[in-house]
Design an enzyme around this catalytic site. Structure first.
Site, PDB file in Angstrom:
ATOM      1  CE  LYS A  19      -2.550   0.700   3.713  1.00  0.00           C
ATOM      2  NZ  LYS A  19      -2.474   2.038   4.349  1.00  0.00           N
ATOM      3  CB  SER A  20       3.978   2.110   1.843  1.00  0.00           C
ATOM      4  OG  SER A  20       3.469   1.866   3.128  1.00  0.00           O
ATOM      5  NE  ARG A  24       6.352   6.572   0.222  1.00  0.00           N
ATOM      6  CZ  ARG A  24       5.570   6.307   1.265  1.00  0.00           C
ATOM      7  NH1 ARG A  24       4.456   5.613   1.105  1.00  0.00           N
ATOM      8  NH2 ARG A  24       5.893   6.752   2.476  1.00  0.00           N
ATOM      9  CB  SER A 162       3.739  11.084  10.852  1.00  0.00           C
ATOM     10  OG  SER A 162       3.470  10.324   9.682  1.00  0.00           O
ATOM     11  CB  SER A 163       8.186   9.094   7.901  1.00  0.00           C
ATOM     12  OG  SER A 163       7.243   8.085   7.564  1.00  0.00           O
ATOM     13  CG  ASP A 291       1.676   0.664   9.998  1.00  0.00           C
ATOM     14  OD1 ASP A 291       1.068   1.330  10.862  1.00  0.00           O
ATOM     15  OD2 ASP A 291       1.911   1.099   8.855  1.00  0.00           O
ATOM     16  CE  LYS A 318       1.054   4.328  12.881  1.00  0.00           C
ATOM     17  NZ  LYS A 318       1.494   4.650  11.508  1.00  0.00           N
TER      18      LYS A 318
END
Length: 413
Positions: A19-20, A24, A162-163, A291, A318
């Site tokens: 998903k990450s 992007r 958070s990144s 996560d 979260k």
């Protein structure tokens, strides 16, 4: 509500795409000029939110099976105003807030669940510093309007909230007039997600330089995203549930993972090896992998000896307060687990009793962890709000049943 009967799992699972990385890739393709093909996509709620975001910017997207054909907007900035519904996706929101400043007119962000309560202070301060419009509603629901053109320069940013804020800026700054610099003022957590961002940016033609300690990022301005074909790799965050099931005695074979992946959650492999060793005490740092902590906690609950999961502050912000949710629900089915400040202290037990009603807290990762937990319970569990898996893994329950999971269909509504 569903009832899950205890039953060991057996079979092969191909993990869904990351998903990450999909977030992007869809954004980069949406901002490029020309046609990109993004392969191996799963339309979870979060990815759909990001697709709608790039459509709001003027990109067009066609879906064929698990492939997206994206004709990017090429940064046509003449769109006057738009609304972006982020649903419950923190990534979508935090990536798109700075990106929206590339376009004329205002952008209104709305969302669901707890998204409106997740921290955005980093952007508020940045917008106020540059004199840009930043109007947040007063309710708990997300209601944010922004307007104005972000200007290049030097940006001091915290790395311990958070990144996603840093990724949002890395996606945006290469498109501005003039060069920029990001200076990280604290310890950088979730560094793995920044590596993913840099990897996808590079694939779409964007160059970012950084020092070895990831304290400074130098970004040349006036760059352009380049359309391309891109295949999304398998997701270690989702694989963590099945890999944990392996450790707990389920005969699951996991396929679809890149052994050389840059994903931070690849750490699950090493953590499970640590939990499988016959050690009396172990300490696991969760700061870089928030996560996967719920499923790590489950594995620790059935591992020999004592486990301390430390540096878990970010679990509190979260989709749920995952620190509280993990402790409460695992304790309900027989785990010896307690919260000590921002840590989880766990003493391994031989089995979990089950026989309780548990709650996902409307958090997809809690729901999937509890499904795996059911396979090692002595009695059935009743799981409230199981449908939240749609956020990241829409066909999770179908896959769970294919490999032997037993759920009461009638009560799924």
């Amino acid at each position: 509500m569903i009832t899950i009967e205890p039953n060991r799992l057996k079979g092969t699972v191909t993990v869904p795409p990351s998903k990450s990385m999909a977030h992007r890739a869809v954004i980069c393709a949406g901002l490029a000029k020309g046609q990109s093909v993004i392969r191996n996509i799963q339309l979870s709620d979060d990815i759909i939110a990001t697709m709608e975001g790039v459509r709001a910017f003027g990109a067009t997207i066609e879906q064929t099976g698990n492939t997206l054909i994206i004709n990017g907007c090429g940064l046509d900035t003449t769109r006057i105003s738009q609304e972006i519904d982020c649903n419950e996706s923190g990534s979508t929101l935090r990536f798109f807030v700075p990106l929206a400043t590339l376009f004329e007119g205002s952008t209104h962000f709305v969302g669901q669940g707890k998204l409106g309560q997740r921290p955005l202070e980093t952007y508020r301060e940045l917008f106020e510093h540059q004199g840009l419009r930043y109007e947040a509603g007063t309710s708990k629901q997300l209601d944010l309007t922004i307007q104005g053109q972000l200007k290049s320069g030097t940006f001091e940013m915290r790395g311990d909230i958070s990144s996603q804020f840093i990724t949002g800026m890395l996606l945006t700054l290469p498109l501005l007039d003039g060069d920029s610099k990001i200076e990280i003022t604290t310890h950088l957590e979730s560094k793995g997600y920044i590596d993913l961002t840099l990897s996808v940016l590079s694939a779409f033609g964007i160059t970012v330089k950084h020092d070895d300690g990831y304290k400074t990022f130098k970004i040349k301005g006036n760059q352009h995203y380049q359309a391309r074909d891109y295949t999304v790799e398998g997701d270690y965050s989702q694989a963590a549930f099945w890999l944990s099931a392996q450790l707990l005695g389920n005969e699951i074979k996991v396929e679809g993972l890149d052994q050389d992946s840059l994903q931070g959650d690849r750490e699950i492999v090493r953590i499970l090896e640590q939990l499988g060793a016959n050690e009396e005490e172990r300490i696991i740092d969760g700061s870089q992998v928030p996560d996967i902590i719920p499923t790590v906690a489950l594995a620790a609950a059935l591992s020999k000896g004592k486990t301390k999961l430390i540096n878990l502050e970010r679990l509190r912000i979260k989709e749920s307060d995952r620190l509280v949710a993990t402790q409460k629900e695992l304790a309900a089915i027989g785990a010896q687990i307690k919260i000590v400040e921002d840590q989880l202290h766990i003493e391994g037990v031989k089995s979990l009793k089950g026989g309780a009603e548990v709650w996902s807290h409307k958090d997809h990762r809690m729901a999937m962890m509890l499904a795996v937990a059911s396979t090692v319970c002595e009695e059935p569990i009743q799981l409230k709000d199981p449908e939240c898996v749609k956020k990241s893994y829409p066909d999770f329950w179908e896959v769970f049943k294919e490999v032997g999971g037993r759920t009461d269909e009638w009560s799924m509504g």
